[in-house]
Design an enzyme around this catalytic site. Structure first.
Site, PDB file in Angstrom:
ATOM      1  N   PHE A 159      -0.437  -4.596   9.418  1.00 33.73           N
ATOM      2  CA  PHE A 159       0.412  -5.789   9.517  1.00 33.73           C
ATOM      3  C   PHE A 159       1.482  -5.612  10.588  1.00 33.73           C
ATOM      4  O   PHE A 159       1.743  -6.523  11.391  1.00 33.73           O
ATOM      5  CB  PHE A 159       1.045  -6.072   8.153  1.00 33.73           C
ATOM      6  CG  PHE A 159       2.006  -7.229   8.144  1.00 33.73           C
ATOM      7  CD1 PHE A 159       1.592  -8.501   8.483  1.00 33.73           C
ATOM      8  CD2 PHE A 159       3.337  -7.038   7.777  1.00 33.73           C
ATOM      9  CE1 PHE A 159       2.485  -9.583   8.470  1.00 33.73           C
ATOM     10  CE2 PHE A 159       4.227  -8.106   7.748  1.00 33.73           C
ATOM     11  CZ  PHE A 159       3.800  -9.376   8.100  1.00 33.73           C
ATOM     12  N   THR A 193      -1.747   3.493  10.886  1.00 34.01           N
ATOM     13  CA  THR A 193      -1.987   4.424   9.779  1.00 34.01           C
ATOM     14  C   THR A 193      -2.933   3.895   8.712  1.00 34.01           C
ATOM     15  O   THR A 193      -3.527   4.679   7.979  1.00 34.01           O
ATOM     16  CB  THR A 193      -0.660   4.831   9.132  1.00 34.01           C
ATOM     17  OG1 THR A 193       0.054   3.632   8.755  1.00 34.01           O
ATOM     18  CG2 THR A 193       0.192   5.646  10.092  1.00 34.01           C
ATOM     19  N   SER A 194      -3.058   2.581   8.594  1.00 35.85           N
ATOM     20  CA  SER A 194      -3.996   2.031   7.605  1.00 35.85           C
ATOM     21  C   SER A 194      -4.449   0.659   8.052  1.00 35.85           C
ATOM     22  O   SER A 194      -3.636  -0.233   8.290  1.00 35.85           O
ATOM     23  CB  SER A 194      -3.345   1.951   6.212  1.00 35.85           C
ATOM     24  OG  SER A 194      -2.189   1.137   6.246  1.00 35.85           O
ATOM     25  N   ILE A 225      -7.813   5.181  -3.124  1.00 36.70           N
ATOM     26  CA  ILE A 225      -7.423   5.747  -4.412  1.00 36.70           C
ATOM     27  C   ILE A 225      -6.876   4.588  -5.250  1.00 36.70           C
ATOM     28  O   ILE A 225      -5.956   3.889  -4.810  1.00 36.70           O
ATOM     29  CB  ILE A 225      -6.367   6.857  -4.233  1.00 36.70           C
ATOM     30  CG1 ILE A 225      -6.972   8.014  -3.438  1.00 36.70           C
ATOM     31  CG2 ILE A 225      -5.850   7.342  -5.590  1.00 36.70           C
ATOM     32  CD1 ILE A 225      -5.994   9.143  -3.134  1.00 36.70           C
ATOM     33  N   ASP A 234       6.279   7.028   4.869  1.00 35.72           N
ATOM     34  CA  ASP A 234       7.327   7.924   5.375  1.00 35.72           C
ATOM     35  C   ASP A 234       6.796   9.348   5.497  1.00 35.72           C
ATOM     36  O   ASP A 234       7.066  10.050   6.481  1.00 35.72           O
ATOM     37  CB  ASP A 234       8.537   7.908   4.433  1.00 35.72           C
ATOM     38  CG  ASP A 234       9.035   6.499   4.159  1.00 35.72           C
ATOM     39  OD1 ASP A 234       9.090   5.700   5.110  1.00 35.72           O
ATOM     40  OD2 ASP A 234       9.367   6.197   3.001  1.00 35.72           O
TER      41      ASP A 234
END
Length: 309
Positions: A159, A193-194, A225, A234
């Protein structure tokens, strides 16, 4: 006759000295509480400045505490400067809640680079997630116009990368193009990161070693998960800082280690909550950071980066 003050001398750090400006909670692991300890385990000297000090993270029903303003941040920087304590190899920033504080961060970057022109600025542009903005909207333009150009490494989620590039990321190709747009604006290293693409979760990383050549890009597939955690972004950015400094020309290697560490920690967190007869899916989980220090210091490499050709 007054006793003369004793002069203190700070020894240089062989690994690196990090100034980390992030939030702090008394209980739980987010912000500096999630980033400082792992970096110390990896051998870094870390000096934290707490942008907020809250009783707990804001996902709880209530919280109390204090917020540092831009002038108070600058007072701390001036105190360090007055004692010749402003030499840092790295600056790390995370959640920032106001434009005035973010503008002061930019002044801090300039000040630190006047002392060490080779300062590495690792910025996690925390603005929101899954289509939801949780900072004031006017921060987005400050990140785009002022922060991205001075960052050395950027670690947005999907995002946030979309906000910074004005590009909707619906495919791996889009993710790689977003990295290219961010490289053109400033940072040589970008790690989204995702990214959620067709039900799959992946990380896309990109390292542009010089402007004459195309960036080296890679992906890491990440298992889902079934739980919600706080402080993971972080921690991930701290791990990327720590390992990319140890492998400066191999961002893919650094990302492999960082992902392996983080996933081992998350699995331990789920297992510990389950062992305590707590349903991991019923609420957000506090990460088991202290219990996972071996996974941070000496992680088993369980995830592999796939390079794009």
């Amino acid at each position: 006759m007054a006793t003369p003050p004793i002069l203190s001398l700070v020894l240089p750090s062989e690994t690196g000295r990090v100034l980390s400006i992030q939030s702090h909670t008394v209980q739980g692991y987010v912000g500096n509480k999630s980033a400082v300890f792992p970096l110390q385990l990896l051998g870094y000297d870390v000096d934290p400045i707490n942008s907020v000090q809250f009783s707990n993270h804001t996902g709880y029903p209530t919280f109390k505490g204090q917020v540092l303003n831009g002038q108070q941040l600058w007072d701390l920087i001036e105190g360090l400067e007055a004692n010749d304590l402003l030499y840092y190899t790295h600056l790390l920033t995370g959640y920032i809640g106001s434009v005035s504080f973010l503008n002061t961060i930019l002044e801090v970057v300039d000040k630190l680079r006047s002392v060490n022109p080779n300062l590495t600025y690792v910025c996690d542009p925390v603005m929101g997630d899954e289509g939801k903005l949780y900072v004031p909207e006017d921060l987005v333009s400050v990140y785009c116009k002022k922060v991205v150009p001075v960052a050395s490494m950027l670690t947005p989620n999907q995002f946030e990368a979309e906000l910074l590039t004005k590009l909707r990321i619906g495919s791996e190709t889009d993710g790689r193009e977003a990295c290219n747009i961010l490289h053109a604006a400033g940072p040589s290293k970008v790690v989204i990161t995702s990214i959620n693409i067709e039900g799959n979760l992946l990380l896309i990383g990109s390292h542009q070693k010089d402007k004459e050549h195309a960036p080296e890009q890679f992906k890491i597939l990440i298992p889902r998960i079934p739980a919600y955690f706080t402080g993971t972004g972080d921690l991930m950015t701290a791990l990327l800082l720590g390992w990319s400094n140890k492998y400066p020309d191999n961002l893919d290697k650094a990302a492999e280690i960082a992902v392996s560490s983080l996933q081992a920690l998350l699995q331990r967190t789920v297992n510990d909550y389950t062992s305590a007869a707590f349903d991991p899916q019923s609420s957000s989980l506090e990460i088991r950071l202290i219990q996972s220090q071996d996974d941070i210091r000496n992680p088993k490499l369980t995830f592999k980066a796939h390079k794009y050709s």
